[in-house]
Write an enzyme that holds these catalytic residues in place. Structure first.
Site, PDB file in Angstrom:
ATOM      1  N   GLU A  60     -37.084   2.293  35.203  1.00 12.30           N
ATOM      2  CA  GLU A  60     -36.161   1.196  35.490  1.00 12.30           C
ATOM      3  C   GLU A  60     -35.692   0.516  34.215  1.00 12.30           C
ATOM      4  O   GLU A  60     -34.553   0.050  34.121  1.00 12.30           O
ATOM      5  CB  GLU A  60     -36.829   0.174  36.422  1.00 12.30           C
ATOM      6  CG  GLU A  60     -36.911   0.621  37.870  1.00 12.30           C
ATOM      7  CD  GLU A  60     -38.046   1.620  38.129  1.00 12.30           C
ATOM      8  OE1 GLU A  60     -38.899   1.812  37.243  1.00 12.30           O
ATOM      9  OE2 GLU A  60     -38.064   2.210  39.231  1.00 12.30           O
ATOM     10  N   PHE A  86     -39.090  -3.367  41.535  1.00 10.39           N
ATOM     11  CA  PHE A  86     -39.147  -2.749  40.208  1.00 10.39           C
ATOM     12  C   PHE A  86     -38.161  -3.353  39.232  1.00 10.39           C
ATOM     13  O   PHE A  86     -38.020  -2.894  38.100  1.00 10.39           O
ATOM     14  CB  PHE A  86     -39.028  -1.224  40.345  1.00 10.39           C
ATOM     15  CG  PHE A  86     -40.092  -0.697  41.268  1.00 10.39           C
ATOM     16  CD1 PHE A  86     -41.434  -0.977  40.999  1.00 10.39           C
ATOM     17  CD2 PHE A  86     -39.778  -0.019  42.423  1.00 10.39           C
ATOM     18  CE1 PHE A  86     -42.429  -0.550  41.871  1.00 10.39           C
ATOM     19  CE2 PHE A  86     -40.767   0.405  43.299  1.00 10.39           C
ATOM     20  CZ  PHE A  86     -42.099   0.142  43.018  1.00 10.39           C
ATOM     21  N   HIS A 129     -43.466  -2.923  47.527  1.00 10.53           N
ATOM     22  CA  HIS A 129     -42.128  -2.437  47.881  1.00 10.53           C
ATOM     23  C   HIS A 129     -41.444  -3.357  48.892  1.00 10.53           C
ATOM     24  O   HIS A 129     -40.575  -2.925  49.637  1.00 10.53           O
ATOM     25  CB  HIS A 129     -42.222  -1.023  48.477  1.00 10.53           C
ATOM     26  CG  HIS A 129     -42.711   0.012  47.532  1.00 10.53           C
ATOM     27  ND1 HIS A 129     -44.041   0.119  47.175  1.00 10.53           N
ATOM     28  CD2 HIS A 129     -42.054   0.983  46.835  1.00 10.53           C
ATOM     29  CE1 HIS A 129     -44.195   1.111  46.325  1.00 10.53           C
ATOM     30  NE2 HIS A 129     -42.995   1.662  46.091  1.00 10.53           N
TER      31      HIS A 129
END
Lengths: 326, 427
Positions: A60, A86, A129
């Site tokens: 990322e 992320f 997540h």
């Protein structure tokens, strides 16, 4: 008008602008051949080819830094971070480079990039997540932050984000990707300026100020309260930065009772900024109840689906809190 | 720097001690090792030695107080030295039985979702309620709260406002009257200010008439009820008179007023028109040969009319001097009954107030009253030319039973003659 999904609306916005201007490129993890983790970019690789749709390695930081550099040297990149969690990995490039460069070069450089990323819980994807980290990025001057709640808003706001000369963090809502809504035909171009809130439901008794996935939930709560004679206004702020403070103040002044709802953890959440906007304005003198916040519990999102459903504001809690304001 | 004497911690478990008695007073000079107090620990009573020397500046607690260990209980230093600020908070603990109400913790607030906002002191009210109360001039103290935590909401203020007019609400608040217990005469029982008990004294101030005002009132009422009176107005061109008066005053050092000249002119005109100087008695008009000229004089006690007797035979200077004395006596309240009686005609001068015409009321049993009005600078045609002239209005009210309008007009013309052509006084 036709009914399309939130995901389709986002894809349309990208594809239409990519057809119109070849400086727009798009890259991220599995966005090309695979069509994106949530299928948003399905078919784009086939249409625009590997020169403009780039599958990247899993970094990322590199993706975001690459976009910032490309933006400063003439392209208008869109990147996708597979899960908004992320962003934490991309934060150095996002907060210290993309957000700062325009200012540190005295305006001689601009960073016209869009970082698209899905946020929010509800998919059983657990703590790493499922977060809602919009307050992290809203706190960095130089970044714009958008969280659309409908297909129409998603398409219109993404087009404005693409053509904004500043880095825009465009936080999509996982649970809304399959939701459908009316969007104009492709040959009816439109865009929604950043920094404009939208009254999703006009009402006179209580203002519920919210954004993203909580908008449909608050509308549902408002529907159920209507039968009890409570007229709830639902204001979707749509962009956190820039923030449409006037619409917030106007609504608070009108109803005198304010509830701020977001999925993100309450402590340090963006709701505090909305509350401050209200109490720090002349709407204060029209407040007829304490201004309330309803955010997620201050815990990591649990994997257990029953617990997961309970850590974010539920319709029941929204309804209860509105009742407490009356 | 002042040094503190602290409550000693004499054992690991000791958390507080009691000051049984002080052995020093504020202002005492003490040495290191002097006994300053007797204190009680959790185990025993003991004498507390000072470990500093100087003047006792402040004893922070009364004997009998319980004090946490290591907290300062007294300050020692040089006379006049400033004591650190901490003593103020400490001194609030002087009365040990006074316990501040426990503040509600933020956690409690959050948990309950509402504050327990009622209680003594300041009323709990939302900002909107406070704003509305300000706009409606309603005290929060008389509003019944409907909020879920006992707080006053805007709707409560508006309901209270609907139950009383803002004026009634404000008056009720000032008078400590309960609006709720007042029967309103308005729609839906709305309370008006007139519904409040004793509302007259709130809306009005009652001032009794002075004797003079009462008598004047009675006489004026009788006059206007019984006399068919007519008022005629006339404008006099007093330009040359004003110039002559100015010249006379400056050359001879007089201070003759317009009023003096008017009184002189009236005294002469009355002598020429005896019916204006008369009294009606039954079917007879009694004309007096004496002109006793009254001059209406405003005083603090009311309207007085000192009378200048025998004015027809007085010269201008004499009228001026005598009138001045009478007016002073009227204002000082030293007029004798004789100086206020037997008037035959009255002059009322309101010219100094800029009045240009009015309808004076006859002072019975007199036949007429002359009002003197302001001298104005006005344009007038003189031989087809517009000129600036000094114009004085006179307003004559007369008893129509004694004379008619033409006769009264002749009297006015006489006055006009004296004032417009001052030399006519020589004729």
């Amino acid at each position: 008008m036709r009914n399309i999904t939130y995901a389709q609306a986002i894809q349309e916005a990208m594809s239409e602008e990519m057809r119109a201007d070849e400086r727009i490129v798009f890259f991220g993890e599995d966005i090309g051949v695979y069509g994106g983790a949530f299928g948003v970019s399905k078919g784009m690789y086939e249409e625009f080819g590997e020169q403009r749709i780039l599958d990247t390695p899993i970094s990322e930081l590199a993706i975001t830094g690459c976009a910032a550099g490309a933006a400063m040297t003439g392209l208008r990149p869109i990147v996708e971070i597979m899960f908004s969690d992320f962003i934490t990995l991309a934060m150095e490039q996002l907060a210290n480079q993309a957000a700062k460069n325009r200012f540190q070069f005295g305006g001689q450089a601009s960073v016209p990039m869009v970082l698209r990323t899905p946020g929010g819980s509800g998919t059983g994807a657990a703590a790493q997540h499922s977060q809602s980290l919009e307050a992290w990025v809203a706190h960095v001057p130089g970044l714009k932050v958008v969280i659309p709640s409908t297909p129409y808003d998603a398409k219109g706001l993404l087009k404005s984000a693409i053509w904004d000369d500043n880095p825009v963090v465009f936080i999509e809502q996982k649970l809304l990707y399959r939701s459908k809504g009316e969007v104009p035909e492709p040959d009816e171009p439109y865009s929604i300026p950043l920094g404009t809130a939208d009254v999703k439901r006009a009402g006179t008794d209580v203002s519920v100020i919210t954004y993203g996935r909580m908008v449909p939930r608050c509308l549902e709560a408002a529907e159920s309260l209507e039968s009890q004679g409570v007229d709830v206004e639902v204001l979707d702020i749509r962009t956190l930065v820039p923030l449409d403070r006037k619409s917030i103040i106007d609504s608070a002044r009108k109803t005198g009772k304010v509830l701020v709802v977001h999925e993100a953890c309450q402590t340090g959440g963006f709701g505090g900024e909305i509350v401050s906007t209200v109490v720090d304005s002349d709407a204060f003198y029209y407040l007829d109840a304490p201004v309330k916040r309803l955010g997620g519990l201050d815990v990591p999102i649990p994997y257990n689906p029953n617990l997961e459903a309970q850590v974010v504001p539920t319709i029941e809690r929204i309804t209860e809190t509105i009742h407490a304001l009356l | 720097m002042p040094e503190a004497i602290i409550m000693p911690k004499t054992g690991m478990a000791m958390e507080e001690g009691v000051i049984i008695s002080w052995k020093v007073q504020e202002g005492d000079v003490i040495q290191k090792g002097d006994i300053v107090a007797e204190i009680e620990t959790d185990k025993t009573a003991m004498e507390l030695e000072s470990d500093c020397a100087g003047t006792v500046l402040k004893l922070l607690y009364q004997a009998g107080s319980t004090v946490p260990v290591t907290a300062p209980i007294a300050w020692v230093g040089e006379p006049g030295e400033k004591i650190p600020d901490t003593h103020r908070q400490e001194s609030e603990k002087i009365t040990p039985e006074t316990k501040a109400p426990e503040p509600q913790s933020p956690a409690q607030f959050a948990q309950e979702g509402k504050s327990s906002v009622s209680g003594p002191g300041k009323r709990a009210a939302t900002p909107a309620a406070r704003r509305a109360a300000g706009e409606q001039h309603i005290s929060l103290d008389r509003i019944t709260p409907s909020g879920q935590g006992g707080e006053i909401r805007e709707r409560d203020v508006l309901a209270a406002a609907r139950s009383a007019t803002p004026l009634a609400a404000r008056m009720a608040e000032e008078q400590g009257i309960s609006i709720e217990e007042t029967a309103g005469s308005g729609h839906g029982g709305k309370v008006f200010s007139s519904d409040l008990p004793g509302s007259e004294s709130i809306r009005e101030t009652r001032i009794p008439l002075t004797n003079i005002q009462r008598i004047t009132g009675e006489r004026m009422s009788e006059s206007i009820r019984t006399i068919p009176m007519v008022t005629q107005h006339m404008d006099l061109d007093v330009t040359s008179f004003m110039e002559g008066r100015k010249e006379l005053n400056s050359r001879r050092g007089y201070k003759l007023t317009i009023n003096d000249f008017v009184l002189f002119a009236v005294s002469r005109a009355l002598a020429e028109h005896p019916r204006m100087n008369s009294v009606l008695e039954g079917n007879e008009v009694i004309c007096r040969h004496e002109v006793n000229l009254g001059a209406a004089t405003a005083t603090k006690r009311g309207l007085l009319v000192p009378v200048l007797k025998g004015a027809q035979s007085m010269g201008l200077l004499q009228i001026s001097q005598r009138m001045k004395k009478l007016a002073e006596a009227a204002r000082d309240g030293t007029l004798t009954a004789d100086e206020m009686s037997e008037g035959t005609f009255t002059v009322s001068n309101v010219g100094m107030f800029g009045i240009t015409s009015f309808t004076p009321i006859i002072n019975p049993p007199e036949a007429g009253i002359l009002g003197i009005c302001a001298v104005q600078q006005l344009p007038r045609f003189m031989n087809n030319e517009l000129k600036q002239r000094s114009i004085m209005g006179i307003s004559l009210t007369f008893d129509h039973r004694i004379m008619d309008g033409a006769e009264a007009a002749e009297f006015m013309q006489s006055i006009q003659g004296y004032l417009e052509v001052p030399l006519s006084a020589f004729i």
